[in-house]
Enzyme design. Structure first.
Site, short mmCIF file in Angstrom:
data_model
loop_
_atom_site.label_atom_id
_atom_site.label_comp_id
_atom_site.label_asym_id
_atom_site.label_seq_id
_atom_site.Cartn_x
_atom_site.Cartn_y
_atom_site.Cartn_z
CG ASP A 73 -0.23 0.03 2.54
OD1 ASP A 73 0.80 -0.66 2.66
OD2 ASP A 73 -0.69 0.74 3.45
CD GLU A 134 4.25 0.40 7.00
OE1 GLU A 134 5.11 0.60 7.88
OE2 GLU A 134 3.92 1.30 6.18
#
Lengths: 361, 361
Positions: A73, A134
């Protein structure tokens, strides 16, 4: 429809391709599908998907297993000027890839994909972990979700390399991170008659004053230097433009040295904002550098690169908590992570790929 | 489905019924439908609907026309504890109606509906204006939209009564109101390395400091006293919990005496926040009391009540700008407007109805 990733592309072109599949936190499905589709044909890897995270393992019966991990991400995109799709530009020292994810951390993800394709018979058994979410609240963290659902997939490694950006250097440990919401409460009233109410936003001025006056520590831990920081990251207050606000919330982020425990960080933030209503909403301790351990020493020896302190919190702290020593190593200047003008000299993608292949072949 | 309003209910029960049809700004359609359905059978009134606003006029050829106006929207509801539906409770001086709109200003709306039903042959021609979206940005204001689309419906009155809450007293004039957005800009960076960015929320601390230190004026205009005020009403900054915020916006509301022009108010706010980026997003001048005019004197004489200054901005300023002298007169303590515990002694609804009927019969 599945976006495709061609693992025969070089590390630079593959990084661009990974970046160009937008994957802001909680929107990683398309990229996860593309990674799954690219790895599926590789018969030496055993694939497991958990949510939008993927674990790919060799099972070659080697004496040691190592783990390489990267989150897929990114923080939100910048719209003006847009920082996706990526652009390749000339820099003084060679070509530069510019755009969201070029630093944090799709170059690392691309190198991991290249390792999957280039090293079918590694000298150590290999666990590759591509994981979601994350960049947001730790409850969503894909690595955490994998550990909770299938610890056997990740905790059997002797050593882990997290491919977070380090400017292609080895960075040990990481700082802890604590997030707190500091709330002021007032009394709503019509804004033409504020003397009948009490302004919660005005009261938040003292919170900002303390933040501005705050003097952060720099601490040496296992010979590496960690700079602490305390910042407001969000502020929100008020309900309507003609109402005296009865509530204001300042979200602060405290980044603390790995020698400070989570409990000590909690107490420190409560002391700084003494007198205010405080809710600690996220608190993850750091990781001490731990570079004295044999697997870490072997990695450093193979790469032959200097070791520095990691300033940002990274999931090396999660590996540390699992009992797996871990270091950060990846392409990209960490100072550019999350910035609008995120960019990376493309030579770093190649350097990192070559170093990792040297270690594993 | 149309909610129904029974105009044979007394002013108290009708106020409760109007309040219980939720109508937060831009959500007035159901209440507007109910008012339209209630007025449609009254043959002495000529109805015009514009958006969710309604104008009901007698055409009796009287020597003078007067206008009575009220907005039908409210500020947002409070959810905990809920301030709708209304509740009728005992108070030391008699029954009290509690809930959103009981003060600002559904009691006035109910009295207007009662006048429509009770006074089919008024001594003055009557224009009743029920209008939407007074509580939000002036571009949406129903009275402004009626004036723009059909000025002939509202500008031919010799005098207007705006039934905003005044504790059932006559309040002259109103303060002006200016809304400005003060913006700070920083440089985004990862919150683990804030020294690479610049924190826009921290910079907003100086805006809050100036607001807290601000000493508002009190000005006497036409013998009435107006207290000025400058307040933050909204604040918003930051993009993610691990990013140093590159932007923070503080929305301030300046309430100024009717002797201060809109241009002077603009200049004053720019001076207070000198050095910051300022956008004036809404600015409506006040209205001088104007109680010396004959139609106003006739109204005061009929009601025989004292006259005070109106602190809040109201649409008397719009009537003033149209050349129609106007006063505020309505049930409810204006200090409770917009507060969570909005409530009104029910005797005021009856008192206001009786006073208005006395003037018009």
């Amino acid at each position: 429809m599945v976006a495709t990733l061609d693992l025969s592309l070089d590390a630079v072109a593959l990084t661009a391709a990974v970046c160009d599949i937008e994957s802001v936190s909680l929107g990683e499905a398309v990229l996860a599908d593309a990674i799954e589709a690219a790895l599926a044909p590789l018969s030496h890897l055993h694939l497991t998907r958990i949510g939008n995270s993927l674990v790919a393992r060799t099972e070659l019966g080697r004496a040691e297993r190592v783990l390489i991990a990267g989150h897929i991400d990114t923080v939100p995109l910048t719209s003006e000027p847009a920082n996706l799709p990526t652009t390749l530009v000339d820099g003084p020292g060679g070509a530069i890839l510019r755009g969201r994810g070029t630093v944090d951390m799709k170059g690392g993800v691309a190198v991991m994909l290249r390792i999957a394709a280039l090293v079918p018979e590694p000298n150590r058994d290999l666990t590759l972990v591509f994981y979601e979410a994350e960049e947001i609240d730790s409850q969503f963290n894909g690595l955490g979700l994998i550990e909770a659902a299938h610890p056997e997939l990740v905790t059997d490694a002797a050593f882990a390399v997290l491919m977070e950006p380090t400017d292609a250097a080895i960075e040990g440990g990481c700082k802890g991170t604590l997030r707190a919401e500091i709330t002021t409460k007032g009394i709503a009233a019509h804004s033409a008659r504020p003397w009948k109410g009490h302004n919660a936003i005005h009261d938040a001025g003292e919170i900002l004053r303390r933040l501005t006056a705050y003097q952060p520590q720099t601490r040496i831990v296992d010979e590496l230097e960690y700079r602490e920081a305390l910042n407001a990251v969000l502020i929100s207050g008020g309900t309507a433009t003609n109402v005296i606000p009865d509530r204001c919330v300042v979200t602060v982020n405290y980044r603390y040295a790995p020698s400070v425990s989570a409990a000590e960080a909690d107490a420190h933030v409560r002391e700084v904002f003494d007198g205010f209503e405080i809710a600690i909403v996220d608190n993850a301790a750091g990781a001490r550098p731990g570079m004295h351990l044999p697997s870490a020493k072997a990695f450093v020896a193979a790469l032959d690169l200097p070791v520095a302190a990691k300033q940002g919190w990274t999931d090396v702290a999660r590996f540390s908590a699992m009992g797996v020593p871990a270091v950060n190593f990846g392409p990209g200047d960490p100072n550019l992570a999350h910035m609008d003008d995120e960019e990376c000299p493309v030579a770093q993608y190649t350097t990192c790929e070559e170093a990792m292949v040297r270690w594993l072949r």
